[in-house]
Design a protein around this motif. Structure first.
Motif, PDB file in Angstrom:
ATOM      1  N   THR A   8       0.823  -1.210   0.000  1.00 31.52           N
ATOM      2  CA  THR A   8       0.000   0.000   0.000  1.00 31.52           C
ATOM      3  C   THR A   8       0.856   1.257   0.000  1.00 31.52           C
ATOM      4  OG1 THR A   8      -0.262  -0.164   2.406  1.00 31.52           O
ATOM      5  CG2 THR A   8      -2.041  -1.079   1.032  1.00 31.52           C
ATOM      6  N   ASP A   9       2.034   1.199   0.603  1.00 34.26           N
ATOM      7  CA  ASP A   9       2.939   2.349   0.553  1.00 34.26           C
ATOM      8  C   ASP A   9       3.450   2.555  -0.871  1.00 34.26           C
ATOM      9  OD1 ASP A   9       2.645   2.724   3.305  1.00 34.26           O
ATOM     10  OD2 ASP A   9       4.426   1.529   3.776  1.00 34.26           O
ATOM     11  N   LEU A  10       3.818   1.472  -1.531  1.00 33.33           N
ATOM     12  CA  LEU A  10       4.285   1.558  -2.914  1.00 33.33           C
ATOM     13  C   LEU A  10       3.181   2.111  -3.814  1.00 33.33           C
ATOM     14  CD1 LEU A  10       6.381   0.936  -5.161  1.00 33.33           C
ATOM     15  CD2 LEU A  10       5.340  -1.337  -5.311  1.00 33.33           C
ATOM     16  N   LEU A  11       1.977   1.576  -3.694  1.00 33.46           N
ATOM     17  CA  LEU A  11       0.875   2.032  -4.539  1.00 33.46           C
ATOM     18  C   LEU A  11       0.502   3.487  -4.247  1.00 33.46           C
ATOM     19  CD1 LEU A  11      -1.384  -1.153  -4.569  1.00 33.46           C
ATOM     20  CD2 LEU A  11       0.109  -0.315  -6.400  1.00 33.46           C
ATOM     21  N   HIS A  12       0.557   3.876  -2.981  1.00 36.36           N
ATOM     22  CA  HIS A  12       0.273   5.280  -2.639  1.00 36.36           C
ATOM     23  C   HIS A  12       1.294   6.209  -3.311  1.00 36.36           C
ATOM     24  CE1 HIS A  12      -1.100   8.752  -0.405  1.00 36.36           C
ATOM     25  NE2 HIS A  12       0.159   8.980  -0.054  1.00 36.36           N
ATOM     26  N   GLU A  13       2.549   5.831  -3.287  1.00 41.09           N
ATOM     27  CA  GLU A  13       3.585   6.629  -3.972  1.00 41.09           C
ATOM     28  C   GLU A  13       3.303   6.696  -5.472  1.00 41.09           C
ATOM     29  OE1 GLU A  13       7.379   4.909  -3.021  1.00 41.09           O
ATOM     30  OE2 GLU A  13       7.229   5.478  -0.903  1.00 41.09           O
ATOM     31  N   GLN A  14       2.885   5.585  -6.045  1.00 40.83           N
ATOM     32  CA  GLN A  14       2.563   5.575  -7.466  1.00 40.83           C
ATOM     33  C   GLN A  14       1.354   6.459  -7.759  1.00 40.83           C
ATOM     34  OE1 GLN A  14       2.261   1.489  -8.772  1.00 40.83           O
ATOM     35  NE2 GLN A  14       4.477   1.189  -8.676  1.00 40.83           N
ATOM     36  N   HIS A  15       0.375   6.454  -6.872  1.00 38.87           N
ATOM     37  CA  HIS A  15      -0.796   7.314  -7.055  1.00 38.87           C
ATOM     38  C   HIS A  15      -0.389   8.788  -7.033  1.00 38.87           C
ATOM     39  CE1 HIS A  15      -3.671   3.941  -5.474  1.00 38.87           C
ATOM     40  NE2 HIS A  15      -3.308   3.748  -6.734  1.00 38.87           N
ATOM     41  N   ALA A  46      -1.217   2.497 -17.614  1.00 37.32           N
ATOM     42  CA  ALA A  46      -1.457   1.158 -18.145  1.00 37.32           C
ATOM     43  C   ALA A  46      -0.694   0.100 -17.349  1.00 37.32           C
ATOM     44  CB  ALA A  46      -1.084   1.097 -19.625  1.00 37.32           C
ATOM     45  N   VAL A  47       0.559   0.371 -17.069  1.00 39.19           N
ATOM     46  CA  VAL A  47       1.406  -0.571 -16.327  1.00 39.19           C
ATOM     47  C   VAL A  47       0.904  -0.723 -14.893  1.00 39.19           C
ATOM     48  CG1 VAL A  47       3.742  -0.846 -15.390  1.00 39.19           C
ATOM     49  CG2 VAL A  47       3.428  -0.250 -17.798  1.00 39.19           C
ATOM     50  N   HIS A  48       0.580   0.399 -14.269  1.00 42.00           N
ATOM     51  CA  HIS A  48       0.102   0.406 -12.882  1.00 42.00           C
ATOM     52  C   HIS A  48      -1.182  -0.418 -12.746  1.00 42.00           C
ATOM     53  CE1 HIS A  48      -0.859   2.114  -8.904  1.00 42.00           C
ATOM     54  NE2 HIS A  48      -2.079   2.292  -9.378  1.00 42.00           N
ATOM     55  N   GLU A  49      -2.133  -0.189 -13.628  1.00 40.29           N
ATOM     56  CA  GLU A  49      -3.407  -0.901 -13.543  1.00 40.29           C
ATOM     57  C   GLU A  49      -3.237  -2.398 -13.798  1.00 40.29           C
ATOM     58  OE1 GLU A  49      -6.048   0.219 -12.166  1.00 40.29           O
ATOM     59  OE2 GLU A  49      -5.302   2.262 -12.071  1.00 40.29           O
ATOM     60  N   THR A  50      -2.369  -2.754 -14.736  1.00 42.50           N
ATOM     61  CA  THR A  50      -2.115  -4.175 -14.992  1.00 42.50           C
ATOM     62  C   THR A  50      -1.552  -4.846 -13.746  1.00 42.50           C
ATOM     63  OG1 THR A  50      -1.752  -3.801 -17.343  1.00 42.50           O
ATOM     64  CG2 THR A  50      -0.826  -5.821 -16.411  1.00 42.50           C
ATOM     65  N   TYR A 114     -11.099   6.010  -3.664  1.00 36.07           N
ATOM     66  CA  TYR A 114     -11.853   4.814  -3.294  1.00 36.07           C
ATOM     67  C   TYR A 114     -10.920   3.630  -3.056  1.00 36.07           C
ATOM     68  CZ  TYR A 114     -16.120   7.203  -4.872  1.00 36.07           C
ATOM     69  OH  TYR A 114     -17.163   8.077  -5.037  1.00 36.07           O
ATOM     70  N   GLU A 115      -9.935   3.490  -3.915  1.00 36.45           N
ATOM     71  CA  GLU A 115      -9.008   2.374  -3.786  1.00 36.45           C
ATOM     72  C   GLU A 115      -8.258   2.449  -2.453  1.00 36.45           C
ATOM     73  OE1 GLU A 115      -6.942   0.547  -7.392  1.00 36.45           O
ATOM     74  OE2 GLU A 115      -5.417   1.837  -6.478  1.00 36.45           O
ATOM     75  N   GLU A 116      -7.753   3.631  -2.118  1.00 40.13           N
ATOM     76  CA  GLU A 116      -6.989   3.772  -0.877  1.00 40.13           C
ATOM     77  C   GLU A 116      -7.878   3.643   0.359  1.00 40.13           C
ATOM     78  OE1 GLU A 116      -4.336   7.157  -0.965  1.00 40.13           O
ATOM     79  OE2 GLU A 116      -3.240   6.342  -2.685  1.00 40.13           O
ATOM     80  N   ALA A 136       4.353  -6.043  -2.901  1.00 42.10           N
ATOM     81  CA  ALA A 136       5.040  -4.894  -3.505  1.00 42.10           C
ATOM     82  C   ALA A 136       6.093  -5.369  -4.501  1.00 42.10           C
ATOM     83  CB  ALA A 136       5.678  -4.027  -2.412  1.00 42.10           C
ATOM     84  N   ARG A 137       6.812  -6.408  -4.145  1.00 38.58           N
ATOM     85  CA  ARG A 137       7.812  -6.966  -5.069  1.00 38.58           C
ATOM     86  C   ARG A 137       7.148  -7.540  -6.322  1.00 38.58           C
ATOM     87  NH1 ARG A 137      11.597  -9.796  -0.444  1.00 38.58           N
ATOM     88  NH2 ARG A 137      12.569  -7.850   0.231  1.00 38.58           N
ATOM     89  N   ALA A 138       6.004  -8.177  -6.134  1.00 39.03           N
ATOM     90  CA  ALA A 138       5.274  -8.716  -7.279  1.00 39.03           C
ATOM     91  C   ALA A 138       4.784  -7.584  -8.180  1.00 39.03           C
ATOM     92  CB  ALA A 138       4.107  -9.571  -6.802  1.00 39.03           C
ATOM     93  N   ILE A 139       4.331  -6.498  -7.591  1.00 40.42           N
ATOM     94  CA  ILE A 139       3.913  -5.317  -8.372  1.00 40.42           C
ATOM     95  C   ILE A 139       5.077  -4.858  -9.236  1.00 40.42           C
ATOM     96  CG2 ILE A 139       3.381  -2.840  -8.182  1.00 40.42           C
ATOM     97  CD1 ILE A 139       0.893  -4.298  -7.572  1.00 40.42           C
TER      98      ILE A 139
END
Length: 183
Positions: A8-15, A46-50, A114-116, A136-139
């Motif tokens: 969630t920290d990685l995705l928040h940074e990406q957001h 595109a990459v993020h959503e995949t 909504y996602e967060e 996070a590593r898999a992302i």
């Protein structure tokens, strides 16, 4: 070096980076820079959503009320892919481009919110620290090979991404390489 961040920290940074990219596209000083920055945004989205479709959505879906939360996010993502594909077909100089981009940004910000608020707690509460780091590593691993363009007809979900995504990725990355060489 593999990340030690929680997913969630990685995705928040990406957001946050996604929002910065939208701002950079809108503030671009000329059409060439706007096009270049838009292409960066398109690839990143595109990459993020995949990566989310293949990693976090299936895991969140397994949590309490996860199916409802993930189904709602996937529906939003499908709509966003369509908007992004529309934008990809418009020249940045077109009068409609900025209006459509701003609309997409509003929709993306709402999706992120909504996602967060709804999906991130499922990922944090249902998984221990080790699993959150593994996600996070898999992302990061998925992002190395994910398609770089929106494919609304591909649909969302891990099955379609795993079956058709690799071919779309090869085609997208080939197009990117050609565009880079040809300027």
């Amino acid at each position: 070096m593999p990340t030690t961040k929680h997913v969630t920290d990685l995705l928040h940074e990406q957001h946050q980076h996604i929002n910065e990219l939208f701002d950079r596209v809108l503030a671009a000083p000329n059409p060439a820079r706007k096009q270049e920055t838009f292409e960066e945004l398109r690839r990143y989205l595109a990459v993020h959503e995949t990566a989310e479709e293949l990693v976090t959505h299936p895991i969140a879906r397994a949590g309490v009320d996860g199916s409802t939360v993930v189904d709602d996010r996937v529906a939003e993502e499908d709509m966003l892919k369509g908007l992004l594909a529309e934008l990809d077909d418009i020249e940045v100089e077109d009068a409609a481009f900025d209006q459509k981009l701003e609309n997409l940004h509003v929709q993306v910000r709402q999706h992120i919110e909504y996602e967060e608020r709804e999906e991130f707690p499922l990922l944090r509460n249902e998984n221990d620290e080790s699993m959150q780091v593994q996600m996070a590593r898999a992302i990061e691993a998925v992002e190395q090979v994910a398609p770089t363009r929106p494919h609304p007809t591909l649909g969302s979900g891990a099955t379609s991404q795993l079956m058709v995504g690799p071919l779309a990725s090869v085609v997208d990355r080939t197009k990117d390489a050609i565009a880079k060489v040809l300027g």
